[in-house]
Design a protein around this motif. Structure first.
Motif, PDB file in Angstrom:
ATOM      1  N   LEU A  67       1.977  -6.263  -6.026  1.00 16.15           N
ATOM      2  CA  LEU A  67       2.587  -6.217  -7.356  1.00 16.15           C
ATOM      3  C   LEU A  67       3.874  -5.393  -7.359  1.00 16.15           C
ATOM      4  N   SER A  68       4.314  -4.965  -6.158  1.00 17.82           N
ATOM      5  CA  SER A  68       5.547  -4.187  -5.986  1.00 17.82           C
ATOM      6  C   SER A  68       5.499  -2.822  -6.669  1.00 17.82           C
ATOM      7  N   HIS A  69       4.292  -2.331  -6.931  1.00 22.32           N
ATOM      8  CA  HIS A  69       4.179  -0.948  -7.373  1.00 22.32           C
ATOM      9  C   HIS A  69       2.763  -0.457  -7.078  1.00 22.32           C
ATOM     10  N   TYR A  70       2.674   0.844  -6.843  1.00 25.97           N
ATOM     11  CA  TYR A  70       1.381   1.486  -6.586  1.00 25.97           C
ATOM     12  C   TYR A  70       1.497   2.934  -7.051  1.00 25.97           C
ATOM     13  N   ARG A  86      -4.499   4.454  -9.398  1.00 23.87           N
ATOM     14  CA  ARG A  86      -4.395   4.455 -10.869  1.00 23.87           C
ATOM     15  C   ARG A  86      -3.816   3.137 -11.377  1.00 23.87           C
ATOM     16  N   GLU A  87      -2.773   2.650 -10.696  1.00 25.74           N
ATOM     17  CA  GLU A  87      -2.116   1.401 -11.092  1.00 25.74           C
ATOM     18  C   GLU A  87      -1.636   0.688  -9.842  1.00 25.74           C
ATOM     19  N   GLY A  88      -1.513  -0.654  -9.952  1.00 25.96           N
ATOM     20  CA  GLY A  88      -0.977  -1.436  -8.844  1.00 25.96           C
ATOM     21  C   GLY A  88      -2.058  -1.897  -7.874  1.00 25.96           C
ATOM     22  N   GLY A  90       9.917   5.028  -3.213  1.00 26.32           N
ATOM     23  CA  GLY A  90       8.739   5.714  -3.715  1.00 26.32           C
ATOM     24  C   GLY A  90       8.843   7.196  -3.474  1.00 26.32           C
ATOM     25  N   THR A  91       7.981   7.956  -4.163  1.00 23.42           N
ATOM     26  CA  THR A  91       7.937   9.401  -3.947  1.00 23.42           C
ATOM     27  C   THR A  91       6.502   9.836  -3.690  1.00 23.42           C
ATOM     28  N   MET A  92       6.372  10.862  -2.879  1.00 22.61           N
ATOM     29  CA  MET A  92       5.093  11.511  -2.616  1.00 22.61           C
ATOM     30  C   MET A  92       5.250  12.992  -2.925  1.00 22.61           C
ATOM     31  N   THR A  93       4.490  13.480  -3.895  1.00 21.84           N
ATOM     32  CA  THR A  93       4.508  14.894  -4.247  1.00 21.84           C
ATOM     33  C   THR A  93       3.257  15.527  -3.667  1.00 21.84           C
ATOM     34  N   VAL A  94       3.451  16.481  -2.768  1.00 21.27           N
ATOM     35  CA  VAL A  94       2.363  16.984  -1.933  1.00 21.27           C
ATOM     36  C   VAL A  94       2.105  18.460  -2.222  1.00 21.27           C
ATOM     37  N   TYR A  95       0.853  18.787  -2.505  1.00 24.30           N
ATOM     38  CA  TYR A  95       0.458  20.168  -2.755  1.00 24.30           C
ATOM     39  C   TYR A  95      -0.513  20.623  -1.673  1.00 24.30           C
ATOM     40  N   GLU A  96      -0.190  21.750  -1.021  1.00 22.55           N
ATOM     41  CA  GLU A  96      -1.113  22.391  -0.079  1.00 22.55           C
ATOM     42  C   GLU A  96      -2.019  23.312  -0.902  1.00 22.55           C
ATOM     43  N   HIS A 140       7.520   2.106  -6.012  1.00 25.29           N
ATOM     44  CA  HIS A 140       8.062   0.894  -6.629  1.00 25.29           C
ATOM     45  C   HIS A 140       8.747   0.115  -5.513  1.00 25.29           C
ATOM     46  N   MET A 141       7.957  -0.580  -4.741  1.00 27.38           N
ATOM     47  CA  MET A 141       8.449  -1.310  -3.575  1.00 27.38           C
ATOM     48  C   MET A 141       7.451  -2.400  -3.214  1.00 27.38           C
ATOM     49  N   ALA A 142       7.917  -3.394  -2.474  1.00 29.28           N
ATOM     50  CA  ALA A 142       7.052  -4.511  -2.108  1.00 29.28           C
ATOM     51  C   ALA A 142       6.230  -4.215  -0.860  1.00 29.28           C
TER      52      ALA A 142
END
Length: 326
Positions: A109-112, A72-74, A32-38, A51-53
């Protein structure tokens, strides 16, 4: 980073520039990825795409935080007490203080995919007061309203907040930071005015029930060629039928039969794509249909094409459950 820890297992920094940091989380179940804005001191917006269990978190904090997570999804499983769990699903808003953010998080669902806004109450109110002007917002009061203790508060299917987060999904780069500030004010004003009622409570289930339902799902996945009645599953796993159906829907977001039909069609789509020599009748049997006509009707209902149309078109559907098809 105020809301992430460099010691987090499997978490690595991929890029950092202009107030934006991109982290990757990876384990044997996926990535998975996390895009972080300060956005401003003490205020952070995170875009979460997993995309992981499951994922493990080592996050612990002594900061006084207010975090708002929009799905939003998962789906994501979260603890609501000793050995009890509930689920965040698409359209849900979860508000918490990150006091119980350490441990194992299941993604059934193996995704969020979601967006989070996090605030450090020792820093954020200063800039927030300047931005809000004549419409002051009290972060501490909002925190007390939704999170009087360590437990998260989940607002189920709050349609009036959907647009706030959907509009954050495609923001032009040149206006990102000022737009983020506007959206932060909009969300906090909404939460400040929101009246909590019984509709905000979500059902929860005990660990033993959740584990039983997950075992039932695993059994069904391993026996796609069989049609097993719900009554038989209830007897086999010694769980009341009503509890089994309610818990399964809470964990996976669909009734058992609906979930299994979508899963069978995902598996059939994979076979149609990867085994062109197999007949439709053979594929129907592999996913539990003894009638190719009933299989074709079910496939079209789920995928929008007949099996032959899908095969001739090269087949690239949106899969309901990607973890079970690759």
């Amino acid at each position: 980073m105020a809301f992430l820890q460099d010691s987090q297992p499997d978490l690595c920094l991929l890029a950092k520039s202009g107030g934006c940091s991109v982290y990757q989380l990876r384990n044997e179940s996926g990535e998975g990825t996390m895009t972080v804005y300060e956005v401003f001191p003490g205020a952070t917006i995170l875009y979460n795409d997993f995309h992981m269990a499951y994922c493990d978190s080592s996050f612990e904090t002594r900061q006084d935080l207010l975090c708002i997570d929009y799905c939003r999804e998962g789906r994501m499983e979260y603890a609501v007490g000793n050995d009890a769990f509930s689920y965040v699903e698409a359209g849900d808003l979860k508000v918490d203080r990150r006091l119980k953010h350490k441990g194992y998080f299941s993604l059934p669902l193996s995704h969020y995919h979601g967006i989070s806004m996090c605030f450090d109450l020792s820093m954020a109110p200063v800039e927030l007061a300047r931005l809000a002007g004549d419409c002051p917002l009290n972060l501490a009061a909002i925190q007390r309203k939704f999170c009087p203790d360590a437990r998260p508060q989940v607002i189920h299917g709050a349609p009036s907040v959907d647009h706030i987060f959907q509009e954050l999904c495609a923001v032009p780069e040149r206006i990102k930071m000022p737009y983020f500030r506007v959206k932060i004010l909009e969300l906090l004003l909404y939460l400040d005015a929101l009246e909590l009622g019984s509709g905000t409570e979500k059902p929860y289930f005990y660990r033993s029930q959740v584990e039983t339902v997950k075992a039932i799902r695993s059994y069904l996945v391993e026996h796609l060629e069989q049609h097993i009645t719900l009554e038989a599953l209830s007897r086999q796993y010694q769980i009341p039928l009503t509890t089994m159906k309610a818990c399964f829907k809470s964990v996976y977001g669909s009734p058992v039969n609906t979930y299994m039909r979508a899963l069978r069609m995902d598996r059939a789509a994979l076979l149609l794509r990867k085994e062109p020599e197999a007949s439709v009748t053979e594929i129907a049997g592999a996913v539990g249909y003894d009638s190719s006509s009933k299989f074709a009707a079910a496939f079209r209902a789920v995928k929008g094409q007949t099996p032959l149309e899908y095969r001739r078109g090269g087949g690239n559907p949106v899969l309901s459950f990607p973890d079970e098809t690759e």
